[in-house]
Every structure is written in C-alpha cells, then in structure tokens.
Design an enzyme around this catalytic site. Structure first.
Site, PDB file in Angstrom:
ATOM      1  CE  LYS A  10      49.381  67.621  30.321  1.00 30.68           C
ATOM      2  NZ  LYS A  10      49.066  67.974  28.931  1.00 30.68           N
ATOM      3  NE  ARG A  15      38.680  66.730  25.984  1.00 31.23           N
ATOM      4  CZ  ARG A  15      39.981  66.531  25.753  1.00 31.23           C
ATOM      5  NH1 ARG A  15      40.893  66.996  26.607  1.00 31.23           N
ATOM      6  NH2 ARG A  15      40.377  65.869  24.684  1.00 31.23           N
ATOM      7  N   GLY A  64      50.243  71.353  23.562  1.00 33.31           N
ATOM      8  CA  GLY A  64      49.536  71.040  22.329  1.00 33.31           C
ATOM      9  C   GLY A  64      48.026  71.153  22.471  1.00 33.31           C
ATOM     10  CB  SER A 139      45.881  64.582  16.782  1.00 37.99           C
ATOM     11  OG  SER A 139      45.581  65.130  18.053  1.00 37.99           O
ATOM     12  CB  SER A 140      41.150  62.466  19.281  1.00 38.66           C
ATOM     13  OG  SER A 140      41.844  62.643  20.506  1.00 38.66           O
ATOM     14  CD  GLN A 141      45.755  67.340  21.774  1.00 43.01           C
ATOM     15  OE1 GLN A 141      46.370  68.155  21.092  1.00 43.01           O
ATOM     16  NE2 GLN A 141      46.204  66.917  22.937  1.00 43.01           N
ATOM     17  CB  SER A 167      43.629  59.498  21.346  1.00 48.54           C
ATOM     18  OG  SER A 167      44.991  59.242  21.178  1.00 48.54           O
ATOM     19  CG  ASP A 277      49.179  60.824  26.725  1.00 46.57           C
ATOM     20  OD1 ASP A 277      49.959  60.930  25.761  1.00 46.57           O
ATOM     21  OD2 ASP A 277      48.353  61.711  27.035  1.00 46.57           O
TER      22      ASP A 277
END
Length: 388
Positions: A10, A15, A64, A139-141, A167, A277
């Site tokens: 996912k 992406r 998220g 967070s790298s997000q 991450s 994770d």
C-alpha cells in the site's frame, strides 16, 4: 508447503496513485491492494479527477499516508477546492508540520476547527519551494507528500542535504518512484505494484512460532531489488532463526532454522529507525520464542495508529512478558509475569498490533477491535486460519 498470497504494497500503491495525477502518465496500475487505505484514497482521487461546482467533503478515513499525500496534491492543484476530512483516530496523529510546510510554499489551507487538524478547507494553488523548513525526524511522510506533489509546483521540493530522516527507506521509495514515473511515456501500459513486505513480516513471525512450517510467498521482490525498506524483514528475522530462499519462479520460501529458543547471552541489538512497521511482529515473535532484545530508533511509533510502544508493552504483559520502554527504545530483558487471566487482548484499533497478536496464535475473537486489519490486509485472518 503452504502458499501465502500477499496484498500489493500500500506504500507503493499510494505513491503510484498520486504520481499518476501529478505527472500525468497514461498507465494502469496492477496489483493494487484491496484494503481500506487504498480504497479510501481511490475514492478521494475520483472526486479530485472530476469537475465540481463547489467544495465537496472528501474523507480519507484513518489512512495517514493517504491523508498526507492527498492534502499535498490537492493544495498543489490550481482549481481544486474541497474540504478534506478524516476519521477520529487519524485526527489525533500529527499533520501540523505538513500544513505549515505547504502554507510556506503558498498553499491556501484553512483549519475549520482552528486546531491544525482536519477538517481542512483547501483551495489549490501553484506552489513553489520557498525555503521550506520541515523537520524530517518525526515522519518521512511529510517530505514524501511534498516531493510527490511538487511536479505541479513552479519550483519543486528537494530534500535538504544531510537531513536526519526517520524511516528513510520510505523517502527513498518516493524519490525512486518520482524518477521512474517522470520517465514513463504515454506508451507505458502497466505499472505492477510489488507484493507487500510489511505484510510478509507477519508470516515470518508465524513461521518462527510454528517450527517445521514452510511458507511460499509468490511475487516477493528480493531485498536489494525491492523499493520497500521493509524487505529488511528477511535480514531481521534471520536473527530470529527464520531462513529465506528466493526461488527462480519469483517466489520466496521461508522456514524456521531450528526449534530451540536462542541461548542466553546479550540481547539482540536492533536499530529500527528505518523500519518501524516491523517492530510489532519482531517484538511479539522475539518474546514468544524467548529471545531477549533491545530496540532503538522507535520514537516514531508513538504517532502511529496507536502509541505502539505503549500498546506493545501493555499487550505483551497480558501474555506474561514485561517490556521496558524509553523515549526511543523498546526492550525485553527476559522479565516475565503471570499472564492475564482473561486471555483477552486489545488491538487499540491498530492493524499491525492485531496481526502481530494473531500471528502468535491469538484468535481474532480474543482481540478487541480485531476487524481493524481491513486497513491493510482484510484477508489476513482467513489466511492464518487456513495454515493452522
């Protein structure tokens, strides 16, 4: 030997879905996972793709990655106007750094409750990288969201040289996929999403806790070739005596090396900063097979679907294991206690906690809110049950 059908990644899927809009290649996406996060992002993108007379409410549920990526895309698209909403669980997770970064790039984002959380009224605009100052250690997000949307900007976002990134493999994935999709032509027919290494980790856990079991995982891209940082599961579970063989047909075979617990000695030292994770299946597996461990680089787990550090401590204590937690560490030094008499565990609405418990032999009816696995892997319990 049992064959396990894993969902598509996912992380890669999200992406690919965003880059398809930001860069516009005419391609189809194959092996999209059928899970809540991906389906909610797909629904949001259907609204994004159509012409609307006024702002619509677009709900990203509790995904998220989906929320953060979609917010950046919407804010970067002139002509877009909508209210971006999410579930209560996700509303508790950080998003203010992304809102602030987008605003500094010229985004028009209004927090309707004045609390730097959804619901967010977004009016798309042409953005530019005006020296965005973004902390990448939470967070790298956030950085991935900017990076994936920035092909729509007048000046694209770039990752600061030498930045301390939590991450990091996920940010590397974003950079590699941005480059790949930038080179696609309109004659590129299909992009196939890799099978999910994060999901595979729970079957490594299952194999270790069920000695003599051999599992075949089709279409699992080997470490070194995979875009996924969680392909480190093969290396990390090898430390727990699970061997991986990559076969010529593109599958992987995993099996436990031996039945005995790891002998006494120093705990396994694990730096999990790049692979947070994987902490739930490794922590549960290590305790259950009697292997002491000291994990570091885990502070980002405080901000996942649950506070995973606190959750793992509470749920593993119910199983009879006393863990020690710090600001950036999670350890088990072999301390035990009497297991909970009720035999009831709680996922805390966290899909990775629920799967880690189930892979250790705890049936779903003894896990509160066990249905949360639909977030990433709706068929997980059926597959586990078929292998018992």
């Amino acid at each position: 030997m049992q064959t396990i059908t894993l969902p598509g990644s996912k992380s890669i899927a999200a992406r690919a879905m965003i880059l398809k809009r930001a860069l516009g290649p005419i391609i189809s996406l194959s092996n999209l996972p059928n899970c809540d996060d991906t389906n909610e992002l797909a629904s949001a993108l259907k609204i994004y793709d159509k012409e609307t007379a006024g702002p619509e409410i677009i709900n990203l549920g509790n995904g998220g990655t989906s929320l953060r990526f979609f917010l950046a895309l919407a804010a970067s698209t002139p002509g877009f106007k909508g209210v971006i909403e999410c579930g209560d669980q996700l509303r508790r997770r950080p998003i203010a750094p992304l809102i602030e970064a987008l605003r500094s790039a010229g985004a028009d984002i209004k927090c309707l409750n004045n609390d730097m959380r959804p619901p967010l009224l977004v009016t798309g605009a042409k953005l530019s990288n005006h020296g965005i100052n973004l902390d990448l250690n939470t967070s790298s997000q956030f950085a991935s969201a900017l990076l994936l949307a920035s092909p729509l900007w007048s000046a694209p976002y770039t990752i600061p040289t030498g930045a301390d990134v939590t991450s990091r493999p996920y940010l590397d994935m974003s950079e590699k996929m941005l480059k790949l999709f930038s080179n696609f032509s309109d004659h590129t027919d299909t992009y196939t999403i890799e099978s999910d290494w994060s999901a595979a980790a729970f079957f490594y856990e299952y194999a270790r806790l069920n000695p003599g079991t051999s599992l075949r995982l089709p279409h699992l891209t080997p470490p070194g070739q995979s875009l996924q940082g969680d392909s480190a599961a093969a290396r990390l579970f090898a430390m727990l005596d699970v061997d991986t063989t990559f076969n010529s047909d593109g599958s992987a075979t995993i099996c436990t090396r031996h039945k005995s617990a790891r002998p006494g000695g120093a705990p396994l030292l694990l730096n999990m900063k790049d692979t947070p994770d994987l902490v739930p299946p490794i922590a549960v597996c290590a305790c259950m097979c009697g292997t002491r461990f000291s994990m570091h680089g885990v502070k980002s787990l405080r901000f996942k679907e649950s506070d995973r550090i606190a959750t793992l401590c509470s749920e593993l204590r119910k199983a009879g294991f006393i863990l020690t937690a710090g600001d950036d560490s999670l350890c088990w030094y072999g301390d035990t206690c009497a297991p909970s008499a009720s035999g009831i565990f709680d996922s805390h609405n966290d899909h990775r906690i629920a799967m880690a418990l189930a892979a250790a032999g705890i049936p779903p009816h003894r896990i509160k809110n066990s249905e949360c696995v639909s977030k990433s892997f709706p068929d997980f319990y059926n597959i586990i049950a078929s292998n018992r």
